[in-house]
Design an enzyme around this catalytic site. Structure first.
Site, mmCIF file in Angstrom:
data_model
loop_
_atom_site.group_PDB
_atom_site.id
_atom_site.type_symbol
_atom_site.label_atom_id
_atom_site.label_comp_id
_atom_site.label_asym_id
_atom_site.label_seq_id
_atom_site.Cartn_x
_atom_site.Cartn_y
_atom_site.Cartn_z
ATOM 1 N N THR A 41 35.349 47.586 43.746
ATOM 2 C CA THR A 41 34.182 48.095 44.472
ATOM 3 C C THR A 41 34.602 48.810 45.749
ATOM 4 O OG1 THR A 41 32.765 46.409 43.547
ATOM 5 C CG2 THR A 41 32.050 47.336 45.627
ATOM 6 N N TYR A 54 26.305 51.069 41.058
ATOM 7 C CA TYR A 54 27.471 51.884 41.420
ATOM 8 C C TYR A 54 28.524 51.704 40.343
ATOM 9 C CZ TYR A 54 29.874 47.561 42.631
ATOM 10 O OH TYR A 54 30.459 46.330 42.568
ATOM 11 N N THR A 120 36.734 42.479 43.619
ATOM 12 C CA THR A 120 36.569 41.088 44.054
ATOM 13 C C THR A 120 36.472 40.097 42.885
ATOM 14 O OG1 THR A 120 34.162 41.292 44.176
ATOM 15 C CG2 THR A 120 35.413 41.732 46.207
ATOM 16 N N ASP A 121 36.073 40.569 41.694
ATOM 17 C CA ASP A 121 35.776 39.630 40.608
ATOM 18 C C ASP A 121 36.978 38.778 40.200
ATOM 19 O OD1 ASP A 121 33.190 40.515 40.553
ATOM 20 O OD2 ASP A 121 33.408 41.771 38.773
ATOM 21 N N LYS A 193 36.028 33.101 44.954
ATOM 22 C CA LYS A 193 34.787 33.849 45.108
ATOM 23 C C LYS A 193 33.667 32.872 44.813
ATOM 24 C CE LYS A 193 32.495 38.157 43.884
ATOM 25 N NZ LYS A 193 32.479 39.374 43.035
ATOM 26 N N GLU A 314 37.947 9.609 34.350
ATOM 27 C CA GLU A 314 37.332 9.037 33.146
ATOM 28 C C GLU A 314 38.211 9.262 31.930
ATOM 29 O OE1 GLU A 314 33.000 9.327 32.200
ATOM 30 O OE2 GLU A 314 32.936 10.401 34.104
HETATM 31 N N1 ASP Z 1 33.288 44.339 39.559
HETATM 32 C C1 ASP Z 1 33.904 44.686 40.810
HETATM 33 C C2 ASP Z 1 35.394 44.451 40.670
HETATM 34 O O1 ASP Z 1 35.802 43.323 40.633
HETATM 35 C C3 ASP Z 1 33.312 43.884 41.901
HETATM 36 C C4 ASP Z 1 33.936 44.098 43.253
HETATM 37 O O2 ASP Z 1 34.961 44.674 43.439
HETATM 38 O O3 ASP Z 1 33.312 43.611 44.231
HETATM 39 O O4 ASP Z 1 36.126 45.387 40.586
#
Ligand code: ASP
Length: 359
Positions: A41, A54, A120-121, A193, A314
């Site tokens: 992103t 986007y 971020t993923d 995350k 457990e």
């Molecule tokens: N889907 C995007 C990615 O991981 C989300 C992000 O970058 O925030 O590339």
């Protein structure tokens, strides 16, 4: 472009880059930081600055760096485009290319640190993979953003600025691979995350953040947890692929044939994202017993985002041949298991448990 063709082009680009000089503009008073871009992103663009839709991985690295005011006052920078994907499409192939390129760059005297731009993923997975496979104590920092570059109040430029500041700081040396986002410095071992879309999505709920970075001002509170980088026993030198490891997501009445299907499809190891303390229904535990008897390692992790899975909970692991993920999330335990199997196909249960606790 076909996936294999894309990877071949990447390998060729990496080879060409390896034989040319690193090409930093030399302000001798500044550190030399190489920025490797992978998409996400932070490189995303959308039609409207206030709309939520986007496409990730559109802007190239040169343009991204040039969009950040005063960033070249922090360090001499070079940019390389390693990939340009949304990190949902991050792959073992790109991880291997990235780790090899980082090892090659950091072995050079004129490279002081690395910044990787990423989605971020799966950022925490790439950070953890590199934490186990980079062979240098020079800083390696992943940066990303929650909002695309065209968004109102895009967070990418300041995250990139702060990431370069951390990579150029003496204090970041020897701390393993780091994630810098939203003014926080987080360790590869602990970063998660935790939220789907807000800018404060990343946290380290078990260990807390390692430090802060505010408009380039770096402040570390404590060191990282777990064995990393120069002390890691894992190496990807000459490794072309990693063994397949699949994850079973636990829930009430989870289908008990999943493990067998995964193994039939080629899985060499299994991670259970179990319920609660790494629990799973009786049928899946029986399947785990069968798998471990066949020499397929099975790790019990948890679908709960925070907290460790107890070795003696457990489930009595030795009855099923399983091991606990300790603090590692299912996705990080999967990475460790892929590297562990790559290194030793006949690793004992005890040794695997020790790795999960120590890394
Ligand atoms: N889907 C995007 C990615 O991981 C989300 C992000 O970058 O925030 O590339």
């Amino acid at each position: 472009m076909k996936k294999q063709l894309f990877i071949n082009y990447l390998m060729l680009a990496v080879f060409i880059l390896a034989i040319v000089p690193t090409g930093f503009s030399q302000d001798k008073s500044l550190k030399n930081i190489a920025v490797l871009a992978t998409g996400g992103t932070i490189a995303g663009t959308g039609e409207s600055s206030t709309g939520s839709s986007y496409t990730a991985g559109q802007v190239r690295i040169g343009e991204m760096i040039d969009a950040v005011p005063n960033i070249r006052k922090l360090a001499n920078l070079t940019g390389e485009q390693t990939a340009n994907v949304g990190s949902q499409d991050m792959s073992v192939e790109v991880w291997l290319i990235l780790a090899n390129r980082i090892n090659e760059l950091l072995a050079k005297d004129d490279v002081d640190g690395i910044v990787i731009t990423h989605g971020t993923d799966t950022q925490e997975e790439t950070a953890f993979f590199l934490n186990l496979t980079v062979k240098s104590d020079k800083p390696v920092v992943l940066v990303s953003s929650m909002r695309p570059s065209t968004s109102l109040s895009a967070d990418g430029p300041l995250n990139l600025y702060n990431g370069v500041a951390v990579a150029a700081s003496d204090a970041a040396k020897g701390k393993g691979v780091l994630v810098v986002i939203n003014d926080a410095i987080l360790s590869a071992h602990a970063v998660k995350k935790m939220l789907t879309t807000p800018v404060h999505a990343f946290m380290s709920p078990e260990h807390g953040q390692m430090g802060t970075v505010s408009f380039g001002l770096v402040d570390f509170f404590h060191g990282p947890h777990g064995i990393h980088t120069v002390n890691s026993e894992f190496s990807i030198k000459g490794v072309k692929e990693l063994p397949r490891v699949d994850i079973i997501y636990g829930c009430a009445d989870v289908s008990t044939d999943l493990m067998g299907l995964m193994i039939k499809a080629g899985a060499k190891g299994i991670v259970i994202a179990g319920v609660g303390d790494g629990n799973i229904n009786a049928g899946t535990l029986e399947a785990a017993k069968k798998a471990t008897k066949m020499g397929i390692p099975v790790i019990r992790a948890s679908r709960i985002p925070v907290g460790a899975v107890l070795v003696h909970g457990e489930v009595v692991d030795k009855d099923y041949g399983t091991v606990s993920s300790d603090e590692l999330s299912p996705q990080k335990a999967r990475i460790l298991l892929m590297l562990a199997i790559q290194q030793d196909k006949n690793m004992s249960r005890e040794k695997l448990q020790e790795l999960l606790i120590n890394y």
